[in-house]
Design an enzyme around this catalytic site. Structure first.
Site, short mmCIF file in Angstrom:
data_model
loop_
_atom_site.label_atom_id
_atom_site.label_comp_id
_atom_site.label_asym_id
_atom_site.label_seq_id
_atom_site.Cartn_x
_atom_site.Cartn_y
_atom_site.Cartn_z
N ASP A 87 0.86 -1.18 0.00
CA ASP A 87 0.00 0.00 0.00
C ASP A 87 0.90 1.23 0.00
O ASP A 87 2.07 1.12 0.32
CB ASP A 87 -0.83 0.03 1.29
CG ASP A 87 -2.08 -0.81 1.17
OD1 ASP A 87 -2.30 -1.33 0.09
OD2 ASP A 87 -2.81 -0.94 2.17
N ASP A 138 -4.68 -2.78 4.90
CA ASP A 138 -5.21 -2.26 6.16
C ASP A 138 -6.73 -2.29 6.21
O ASP A 138 -7.32 -2.34 7.27
CB ASP A 138 -4.69 -0.84 6.43
CG ASP A 138 -4.96 0.10 5.25
OD1 ASP A 138 -5.65 -0.33 4.30
OD2 ASP A 138 -4.50 1.25 5.28
N THR A 161 -0.31 4.64 1.37
CA THR A 161 -0.58 5.48 2.52
C THR A 161 -0.21 4.78 3.82
O THR A 161 -0.70 3.70 4.10
CB THR A 161 -2.08 5.88 2.56
OG1 THR A 161 -2.39 6.42 1.29
CG2 THR A 161 -2.35 6.88 3.64
#
Length: 1185
Positions: free
Chosen positions: A462, A785, A464
């Protein structure tokens, strides 16, 4: 009313006082009965018995707004009345049970039986047994005391077996203890948000009590049963409970029941906790399962302890309260049992080790059998043939004693040959690594993930929070027809525009998201909740305005309807009913391209809406959004829409119509700086042969800018940056199905996948794992997440969940939790994984040298001297050194940075490389030469009596003691050599960094001195002089010098050396074995189970099938000689292969054709002309920064 909210009478807003007298107005059984009802039945029951949810809260003495007081007396009363939120784990196996399990080992059982027979016979002295006709039993009358001590060997073997069993049981016990510690750590980390004394706080799940008011949000795993008080667009996945995959919409009017163990997939809300621990739905099932001690339950228990994580046993569907509960445990046990069968494929290392252990075991079995046969034949021929003795009845026990002695020697050869230390070494290495990885912010949930990580070839990360700092701030804004390159002063913005923007940001974000004052003076303000929303709230504060008074004025209960953010919407909207009755106002925010597409107006510099056409939008994308994205900024559009009262109430469920005709207020550019340590970490990955791919939901330009900063995209490299839409067009056929062949043309060059959905992530991971383009099967690690990342995390070889930003669902699907959400921790996991692999190889190199030498010495010695030079007890001691102690010493080597300077080993790379084979054989030659020299000429060298051809029960000789001592000394110094497996010269490098290794070597040396000097008859040893000891140590040190000599021989010259311990190739597996559900079968275990005949028959059939397929291919492609050699994608495309279509987990709806302005893709060719890359698809629209 669209927003589900229970009405709150003003008198009920007082905090429940813990000192109230009297019991609660409701019992545990009442609540249990209530929680067994669903939907309409539950609503009716609540209305009939309590009036409404408010009435229930009053009975529970809690306030829906203020929550509980948190008074310890009150909490204790609730614990007593309703129980604690804790399901006691099953009792761990006792130490005695583990000892019993260790005793089940076949070789140990054989040894025990042999030792008992030997013991029994040593006490049996038949009349006439001392007759000369029975052959020599003892060297003379002076040793009569020694002859009586024949029981010692049997007793010593039993004692040694007891030591081995206790060591094994202790290791199992400590492993179990470690797993429980890990489980507790995971449980402690899980916190839940509750309201107490009107304050929103996070408490550990175990501290939840009945009557608590809990806030629930997207991604939560519900830790207790509850009843909804207020909900926004709440959807729950109850498949763990009911088996139904459809998400269940929860509302006060239709279905307010929330059950433990279910996942919140969308929306948010508040619930009153109605049942905890054993009274919750999950707890009831646990109780039922724990009731009977059936075989299935034992299997579940085994699965639980082996996996190291609590098995999540979910409750069943119970639509009717009257359903019989007797059936439930049986059905559930069967379900859990079935789940266990289709487990994740066996780890690479386990597969290789099992296969290797089987091969070594077979060789050992043959050697031991041959040893016994030769010893017996030699004795029989020599006694009854050459010496011509008759078989006398009274001599039978003595002959049997000889046979038992031979049998014990044979079994001892087997014990030494079978590498039972291998699983122990793996366990110790993994357990040690897991413990140390916690310090490196890796919380390992599945042990084998640690080792698999060492083989990783691809990391899909990912953006972020993982690559970036996840501390977002608004740095640019487009507001009132002006593009501000930094946050503007509030006085330059029209007050009307400022007010609508501040209101929109304050109301249309989760009320749990806040900016708090810094913990330390001079520190940065603390961001709580969603980081993107925090950046917008920070923007409000930077404009000298405050969001809190607006929220106080419009509490969450007054929100009319909330469309929460999810991965398909990529936006969030909140509807308010205007107090003056003039209709409704909706505030929206989301990804700029998506929200702008739904805008028909935009606020101009005077704060008035003006028409916003597609042409204006294109211009804005070009002049505002793309420049922001090229600076690595994330762009968010804030908008609103008014619904006049005259038009009537809209249909809120028709999202497409509601989220349209918006008026754009502003577009902001949010910066999330790259973590300073990430570029270096990615460089390390690239050096280590690992490709890092970024998979993000962000805009392609932002993603590309961040990828360039991180070093994922390198100048001059041939790579692809795709958006999710374009990616799907390239990999799907006309029916919308993913084709592996199409995917294989895309993924090798893909570096950035932007605007991707969780489905795209799962498709990419599955596609890379199933691909056969490259020689070796790719090992994929994935970070995630969000709740929807669950499938990709589960599918990947190793799933990393974010410890801080990750949802409970993501954590549950993962193998490792990154407690600091940092990419550098993944690199540390790679290092530890490779270290595990190397530790096992070091141990193998050491153990196999001992195996080869000990087996050959015992075998040859037995054949030539009718007695093994190394006695049974000595062999067991050597076995203990090389198994338990060496695995402890070599499996605890700390990792070094140099591990990241080589490519991954791959799934089929043999455990024993040619260099290791050179070391094993080289050291074996040295040791065998020394031992045979000592065995046949040692008595002359040391000027002592020969120990060869000693009769039964003769006392230990100095000669054989020296042979044993030299053997152990050589193993001890070879253990230092075994620290290096890649041909390094300095075997002492960083030895001080491993205190365990140093203490094991020293400890073994001291124990050896004790055994030789004071071991006496049980160890067949006699005390040695200081001179003899110095010679033994000197010969041992020779191992280190010999090691340097072996290192000097170049491995590539030794063509005859073979590798060993390969992984299982797919082509070695009969087709009928490769069932769809089982990713990989443990073929070594299967080989043990099945007869050789079946194996060869299956193999034969496969060969025939391969010939047929090849013939078919060659008739189709006459010029295609060797279809397997695909060295480039270009070649691969030139000859289509017969690749089966991959079965998609979810049916993907037909995609809409994209208009040319929505396709964003980039192919950057290498400057040289000789690229063998994939042919570029038509690119209708290119953007470059």
């Amino acid at each position: 009313m669209a927003n589900n909210t229970a009405d709150h009478p003003p008198g009920n807003s007082v905090v429940a006082d813990g000192n109230q007298e009297g019991d609660f107005g409701i019992t545990v059984m009442d609540l249990r009965e209530l929680m067994e009802l669903r939907s309409g039945e539950a609503v009716t029951k609540i209305a009939d018995s309590y009036g409404d949810v408010q009435g229930l809260c009053r009975r529970l003495k809690t306030s829906p707004i203020e929550g509980l007081s948190g008074n310890p007396v009150d909490l204790e009363k609730r614990h007593t009345a309703f129980g604690k939120n804790f399901i006691p784990p099953k009792q761990p196996k006792s130490f005695l049970a583990l000892v019993w399990e260790a005793l089940q080992d076949v070789t140990l059982i054989i040894l025990e039986i042999a030792a008992v027979i030997s013991l029994g016979l040593s006490f049996y002295h038949p009349p006439g047994g001392d007759s000369e006709l029975c052959g020599e039993t003892a060297p003379g009358v002076e040793d009569e005391g020694e002859a009586q001590a024949g029981w010692i060997e049997g007793a010593a073997i039993l004692f040694s077996v007891a030591i081995v069993v206790l060591v094994t049981a202790f290791n199992d016990w400590s492993k179990e203890k470690q797993f429980r510690g890990l489980q507790n750590r995971i449980e402690q980390e899980q916190k839940f948000t509750v309201i107490r004394k009107g304050q929103v706080i996070q408490i550990p799940v175990s501290e939840l009590v009945t009557g608590d008011i809990a806030q629930i949000k997207y991604g939560d795993l519900l830790p207790a049963d509850g009843i909804l008080i207020q909900g926004n667009d709440l959807k729950i996945d109850e498949s763990s409970l009911t088996g139904e995959s459809d998400q269940v919409r929860k509302s006060l009017e239709k279905d307010p029941m929330l059950l433990s163990g279910t996942h919140v997939m969308e929306g948010s809300g508040r619930m009153v906790v109605s049942a905890v621990g054993l009274n919750s739905q999950t707890g009831i099932i646990f109780t039922l399962l724990g009731a009977g001690d059936s075989d299935e339950e034992k299997k579940i228990k085994k699965a639980k302890t082996q996996d190291g994580i609590a098995l999540e046993i979910q409750p069943l569907k119970s639509n009717e309260a009257a359903e019989s509960e007797e059936k439930e445990p049986e059905v559930e046990v069967k379900r859990v049992k079935k789940v266990q069968v289709n487990k994740k494929e066996k780890s690479v290392l386990q597969g290789k080790l099992t296969k290797l252990a089987v091969q070594i075991g077979k060789a050992g079995l043959i050697m031991s059998a041959v040893t016994v046969i030769i010893l017996i034949l030699f004795f029989v021929i020599d006694t009854f043939g050459v010496q011509g003795r008759p078989w006398l009845k009274e001599c039978t026990p003595i002959y049997i004693q000889y046979f038992v002695k031979f049998f014990i020697i044979g079994v001892t050869v087997l014990v030494v040959a079978v590498p039972e230390g291998l699983p122990l070494a793996v366990t110790i290495s993994l357990a040690y690594s897991v413990k140390k990885m916690m310090k490196d912010n890796n919380l390992v949930r599945h042990l084998d993930a640690c080792e698999t990580m060492g083989n990783a070839t691809t990391i899909c990360s990912d953006k972020t929070g993982t690559l970036t700092m996840n501390r977002m701030t608004v740095v640019q804004a487009y507001l009132g027809d002006t593009h501000y390159k930094k946050v503007p002063e509030p006085d330059v913005i029209k007050p009307s525009t400022l007010e609508v923007m501040v209101n929109s940001i304050a109301i249309n974000s989760a009320y749990t998201t806040k900016i708090l004052s810094p913990e330390k003076e001079g520190g940065l303000p603390r961001h709580v909740g969603n980081k993107t929303e925090c950046s917008l709230l920070g923007f409000v504060l930077a404009l000298k305005r405050d969001y809190q008074p607006i929220r106080d004025e419009i509490p969450e209960e007054n929100l009319y309807k909330v469309y929460t953010f999810n991965s398909s919407r990529k936006s969030m909207s909140t509807v308010l009913k205007n107090t003056d009755g003039s209709g409704f106002r909706m505030y929206s925010k989301g990804a700029s391209e998506i929200v702008l597409r739904k805008c028909s107006h935009i606020l101009n510099m005077n704060g008035e809406p003006r028409i916003f056409k597609p042409k204006d939008r294109d211009e804005m994308v070009k002049n505002v959004i793309e420049p922001m994205a090229c600076d690595g900024l994330r762009t968010i559009c804030v908008a609103y829409r008014d619904f006049p009262a005259e038009a009537g109430e809209p249909d809120w469920d028709n999202e497409a119509d509601i989220l349209d005709e918006l008026t754009c207020i502003c577009v902001v550019g949010i910066e999330d700086p790259v973590r300073p340590e990430v570029p270096n970490a990615i460089l390390k990955c690239q050096r280590a042969g690992i490709t890092v791919r970024m998979v993000t939901g962000d805009n392609i330009n932002t993603a590309r800018a961040i990828a360039t900063k991180c070093g994922i995209l390198l100048p001059g490299e041939d790579f692809l940056c795709l958006e999710g839409k374009e990616f799907n067009q390239l990999i799907r056929n006309d029916q919308g199905e993913v084709e592996q062949e199409r995917l294989d043309k895309v993924w090798p060059k893909l570096r950035v996948l932007a605007r991707s959905s969780p489905t795209d992530k799962h498709t990419l991971v599955k596609g890379i794992m199933d691909s056969t383009v490259l020689e070796t099967r790719q090992v994929v690690a994935v970070t995630g997440d969000g709740t929807n990342d669950g499938p990709a995390l589960k599918k990947a070889d190793v799933g990393f969940a974010m410890g801080i930003a990750g949802t409970d669902v993501a954590k549950e699907a993962s193998d490792i939790i990154l407690t600091d959400d940092n990419f550098t921790s993944i690199v540390k996991a790679v290092m530890w994984g490779r270290n595990v692999y190397d530790s096992i190889s070091k141990f193998l190199q050491f153990q196999l040298t001992v195996n080869v030498v000990a087996v050959i010495v015992a075998f040859t010695g037995a054949c030539i001297t009718q007695d093994s030079p190394l006695k049974a007890v000595q062999m067991l001691w050597v076995n203990l050194i090389m198994d338990t102690l060496a695995s402890l010493a070599l499996a605890t080597e700390p990792p070094t940075e140099s591990l990241l300077l080589r490519k991954p080993y791959g799934r089929n790379k043999p455990l024993i490389s040619r260099t290791m084979m050179k070391n094993i054989l080289g050291h074996a030659v040295y040791q065998l030469t020394i031992i045979f020299t000592l065995l046949f000429a040692g008595e002359n060298f040391f000027n002592i009596d020969s120990g060869r051809n000693a009769p039964l029960h003769s006392p230990p000789s100095e000669h054989y003691t020296i042979v044993f001592n030299v053997f152990v000394m050589m193993q001890l110094f070879n253990e230092i050599n075994a620290r290096k497996i890649h041909g390094e010269r300095n075997v002492f490098e960083a030895i001080y960094r491993n205190p365990i290794f140093c203490s094991v070597v020293m400890g073994t040396f001291i124990l050896q001195i004790v055994i030789v000097q004071f071991g006496g008859k049980p160890f067949s040893c006699t005390a040695l002089s200081i001179d003899q000891w110095l010679w033994c140590v000197f010969i041992g040190v020779g191992e280190l010098l010999w090691g340097q000599l072996i290192t000097a021989i170049p491995t590539h010259r030794l063509k005859f050396l073979k590798e060993a311990g390969h992984g299982t190739h797919k082509e070695d597996v009969p087709e009928n074995e490769m069932n769809e559900g089982d990713d990989e079968i443990d073929h070594a275990e299967m080989e043990l189970r099945r007869g050789q005949v079946l194996w060869f028959r299956g193999l034969n059939r496969i060969q025939t099938q391969i010939k047929v397929v090849n013939a078919f291919r060659s008739s189709l492609y006459p010029g295609l000689e060797n279809p397997e050699s695909r060295n480039s994608i270009h070649n691969f495309m030139a000859h289509p292969e017969f690749v089966p279509l991959s079965e998609e987990e979810a049916q993907i709806p037909e995609r809409e054709e994209s208009s040319s302005d929505e396709v964003v893709m980039e192919i950057q060719p290498i400057p040289s002309s000789s690229t063998g890359g994939a042919e570029a698809p038509d690119v209708s629209h290119e953007t470059s920064c």
